[in-house]
Scaffold this active site. Structure first.
Site, PDB file in Angstrom:
ATOM      1  N   GLY A  91       1.484  -1.032  31.270  1.00  0.00           N
ATOM      2  CA  GLY A  91       0.396  -1.124  32.245  1.00  0.00           C
ATOM      3  C   GLY A  91      -0.820  -1.796  31.640  1.00  0.00           C
ATOM      4  O   GLY A  91      -0.889  -2.033  30.438  1.00  0.00           O
ATOM      5  N   GLY A  93      -3.758  -1.951  29.913  1.00  0.00           N
ATOM      6  CA  GLY A  93      -4.469  -1.026  29.031  1.00  0.00           C
ATOM      7  C   GLY A  93      -5.892  -1.460  28.749  1.00  0.00           C
ATOM      8  O   GLY A  93      -6.711  -0.684  28.273  1.00  0.00           O
ATOM      9  N   ARG A  94      -6.156  -2.721  28.984  1.00  0.00           N
ATOM     10  CA  ARG A  94      -7.514  -3.205  28.731  1.00  0.00           C
ATOM     11  C   ARG A  94      -7.877  -4.365  29.634  1.00  0.00           C
ATOM     12  O   ARG A  94      -8.695  -5.207  29.295  1.00  0.00           O
ATOM     13  CB  ARG A  94      -7.644  -3.630  27.287  1.00  0.00           C
ATOM     14  N   ASP A 252       7.000  -7.699  29.603  1.00  0.00           N
ATOM     15  CA  ASP A 252       5.725  -7.389  30.257  1.00  0.00           C
ATOM     16  C   ASP A 252       4.750  -8.556  30.148  1.00  0.00           C
ATOM     17  O   ASP A 252       3.688  -8.526  30.759  1.00  0.00           O
ATOM     18  CB  ASP A 252       5.103  -6.116  29.673  1.00  0.00           C
ATOM     19  N   ASN A 253       5.097  -9.563  29.367  1.00  0.00           N
ATOM     20  CA  ASN A 253       4.249 -10.758  29.276  1.00  0.00           C
ATOM     21  C   ASN A 253       4.860 -11.946  30.014  1.00  0.00           C
ATOM     22  O   ASN A 253       4.459 -13.080  29.808  1.00  0.00           O
ATOM     23  CB  ASN A 253       4.005 -11.128  27.804  1.00  0.00           C
ATOM     24  N   ASP A 262      -0.716 -13.832  29.086  1.00  0.00           N
ATOM     25  CA  ASP A 262      -1.047 -12.985  27.934  1.00  0.00           C
ATOM     26  C   ASP A 262      -0.993 -13.760  26.607  1.00  0.00           C
ATOM     27  O   ASP A 262      -0.021 -13.696  25.848  1.00  0.00           O
ATOM     28  CB  ASP A 262      -0.131 -11.748  27.854  1.00  0.00           C
TER      29      ASP A 262
HETATM   30  P1  AMP Z   1      -0.115  -7.153  24.695  1.00  0.00           P
HETATM   31  O1  AMP Z   1       0.781  -7.218  23.501  1.00  0.00           O
HETATM   32  O2  AMP Z   1      -1.540  -7.623  24.436  1.00  0.00           O
HETATM   33  O3  AMP Z   1       0.465  -7.831  25.891  1.00  0.00           O
HETATM   34  O4  AMP Z   1      -0.283  -5.614  25.031  1.00  0.00           O
HETATM   35  C1  AMP Z   1       0.776  -4.698  25.201  1.00  0.00           C
HETATM   36  C2  AMP Z   1       0.260  -3.456  25.870  1.00  0.00           C
HETATM   37  O5  AMP Z   1      -0.750  -2.821  25.054  1.00  0.00           O
HETATM   38  C3  AMP Z   1      -0.383  -3.705  27.229  1.00  0.00           C
HETATM   39  O6  AMP Z   1      -0.067  -2.630  28.049  1.00  0.00           O
HETATM   40  C4  AMP Z   1      -1.842  -3.762  26.880  1.00  0.00           C
HETATM   41  O7  AMP Z   1      -2.649  -3.471  27.987  1.00  0.00           O
HETATM   42  C5  AMP Z   1      -1.970  -2.706  25.776  1.00  0.00           C
HETATM   43  N1  AMP Z   1      -3.104  -2.969  24.884  1.00  0.00           N
HETATM   44  C6  AMP Z   1      -3.213  -3.947  23.950  1.00  0.00           C
HETATM   45  N2  AMP Z   1      -4.402  -3.893  23.327  1.00  0.00           N
HETATM   46  C7  AMP Z   1      -5.095  -2.859  23.873  1.00  0.00           C
HETATM   47  C8  AMP Z   1      -6.386  -2.287  23.669  1.00  0.00           C
HETATM   48  N3  AMP Z   1      -7.237  -2.768  22.764  1.00  0.00           N
HETATM   49  N4  AMP Z   1      -6.723  -1.245  24.427  1.00  0.00           N
HETATM   50  C9  AMP Z   1      -5.887  -0.736  25.338  1.00  0.00           C
HETATM   51  N5  AMP Z   1      -4.660  -1.202  25.572  1.00  0.00           N
HETATM   52  C10 AMP Z   1      -4.254  -2.263  24.867  1.00  0.00           C
HETATM   53 MG    MG Z   2       0.681  -8.073  27.633  1.00  0.00          MG
END
Ligand code: AMP
Ligand code: MG
Length: 495
Positions: A91, A93-94, A252-253, A262
């Protein structure tokens, strides 16, 4: 028609789904924000008036400190396969989906990355650091400039708020735009939770809002899968042609619309190395540059699996139909790639030996450690007479210049078979071989300057990268090959 932020009308289609698909959550205010850059090209998509970015409340909205009437901020729910393993809940997350507007007949979802914690933040802080925000901002607009499907970036906002990563850094937000941020993982979550109703609702949502023509197909869900397979094949062919490695091709990306989505530890190739791994944490090279076409297919298998309950009531038939659809991926990608190479080489016909000509060129580039982007661009400047020389800018990109000569002779002969005319060919090649790409060292220089409060390089890069096929003679140095220190740059997921 020119809008201000206050005249834009919101029409939040994703928010009309039930709470099974998201959680409502406002952005967390970001202290003392400052506007670092905005993309005029992205602002045009929203038909925003250029004054918009001079108005103080614009900054507050782009920082997540204020919302506009009509916005319904929410965090999208999804799951996904990360490095081959299913993770049942990820989901946003940020990132927060602020709302959706319509401009020039097109819907744009506004997704504010770095907007604070959500129920999906797990143990992280919901923030994005300046460094990774600069990288996402520039890459989004650079990809669009290259003509490759991507989410867009409207604005880059910084803040003195400190964020702890390996070292202490500062926070930033990027306002991303796309017709939709729905991912393969948005479907997977409902397949694994055995909620076929939600799966169908989401598929209906995508078909209705993004592919309305599919509703008339005999099997709209199969058509959606077929469509996503084709768009993903086209996307990955485009990446391979331009030398882009995504770095984290988890499901998810992966965008259901076939957009580049992403931007994390991505990289554009400097020297051509098919085995290049841009993500420091990807030790096995699962997401290496030359693995991307196969990984795209692997991810599409995950999507197809998730859609099985919608394809046909008879499971065997559903599987057969999904498999038949997946079989179109590789030929489509190969065809796109071959056509793209034909354009890069300025060939107006396709001939039987072209595959070998291209394969041998790639082997040459690899063994000669030649710069991928510069080689094609320099090739586009050569006349056929110059191809007989033993020392040209193309030769100088090779470790052993004489290694180039044999291939250039073959290429020249190939051009003669179609009576290729130099100026015409050169013009076409320059429209398919960018002069400017977002090399890691350029991004790093922009980051280093920005961390000292100097945003000039970000804006200079934005200008050339959004129009990367033009010469921009005054900015020639931004097309320079990487300096020696660039090979030491390490990019990882922690951002
Ligand atoms: P990503 O690898 O950036 O696509 O992130 C994978 C998951 O981790 C996604 O659900 C992001 O929303 C969550 N995520 C990555 N960095 C953060 C952060 N600094 N705070 C909260 N959630 C994060
Ligand atoms: Mg992502």
């Amino acid at each position: 028609m020119h809008h201000s932020l206050h005249t834009l009308a919101f029409d939040n289609r994703y928010a009309q789904l039930t709470g099974d698909f998201y959680t409502q959550v406002p952005p967390t205010p970001l202290p003392d924000p400052y506007l670092i850059s905005y993309s005029p090209a992205a602002a045009d998509l929203l038909e925003l008036h250029p004054d918009t970015f001079d108005q103080p409340d614009t900054l507050q909205i782009l920082a997540g400190n204020q919302t506009l009437p009509g916005m319904q901020p929410l965090a999208m729910r999804y799951a996904g396969h990360q490095f081959g393993h299913y993770v049942p809940q990820l989901g946003d997350g940020r990132a927060i989906l602020l709302g959706e507007t319509r401009a020039a007949g097109q819907h744009w979802a506004w997704h504010l990355k770095g907007a604070g914690m959500t129920p999906y933040s797990r143990h992280a802080d919901g923030r994005a650091v300046l460094r990774s925000s600069i990288r996402e901002y520039l890459a989004s607009e650079a990809m669009a400039g290259l003509g490759i499907p991507t989410t867009r970036a409207l604005s880059l906002v910084g803040s003195p708020q400190s964020v702890q990563r390996e070292q202490s850094e500062t926070a930033a937000t990027v306002l991303r735009l796309a017709p939709s941020f729905i991912r393969f993982g948005s479907f997977e979550i409902f397949y694994y939770q055995q909620q076929p109703q939600h799966l169908q609702t989401l598929a209906d949502h995508v078909i209705q809002h993004h592919h309305p023509t599919l509703t008339t197909q005999p099997q709209p869900y199969l058509a959606l899968l077929q469509h996503t397979i084709q768009r993903t094949a086209d996307l990955i062919a485009a990446w391979q042609l331009v030398g882009f490695a995504h770095g984290v091709l988890n499901t998810d990306n992966m965008s259901i619309l076939g957009l580049t989505l992403d931007y994390g530890p991505y990289g554009f190739l400097d020297q051509y190395d098919p085995n290049h791994i841009c993500n420091h944490t990807d030790q096995t090279g699962r997401y290496a540059f030359n693995a991307q076409p196969d990984i795209g297919l692997w991810n599409l298998y995950c999507l197809a699996q998730a859609l099985l309950p919608l394809l046909h009531p008879e499971p065997n038939t559903a599987t057969e139909q999904a498999q038949a659809a997946l079989q179109t991926y590789q030929p489509r990608l190969q065809h796109r790639y071959a056509t793209g190479m034909q354009h890069k080489l300025g060939l107006s016909t396709q001939q039987a030996d072209d595959t070998t000509l291209v394969a041998d060129l790639l082997t040459l580039l690899h063994t000669q450690q030649a710069d991928y982007t510069a080689f094609f661009r320099q090739l586009s400047y050569l006349t056929s007479a110059q191809m007989q020389d033993v020392d040209t800018p193309v030769h100088r990109l090779c470790r052993e210049p004489e290694a180039c000569t044999a291939w250039l002779t073959r290429y020249r002969q190939r051009l003669q078979t179609e009576h290729s005319e130099d100026t015409h060919r050169q013009t076409r090649m320059q429209q398919h071989n960018p002069k400017y790409i977002l090399r890691n060292y350029l991004a790093q220089q922009a980051i280093d300057a920005a961390e000292q409060g100097d945003y000039n390089l970000i804006n200079r890069l934005l200008t050339v990268l959004t129009d990367p096929y033009a010469e921009h003679l005054a900015e020639d140095t931004l097309a320079d090959l990487p300096p020696a220190w660039a090979s030491g740059i390490i990019v990882s997921c922690s951002s």
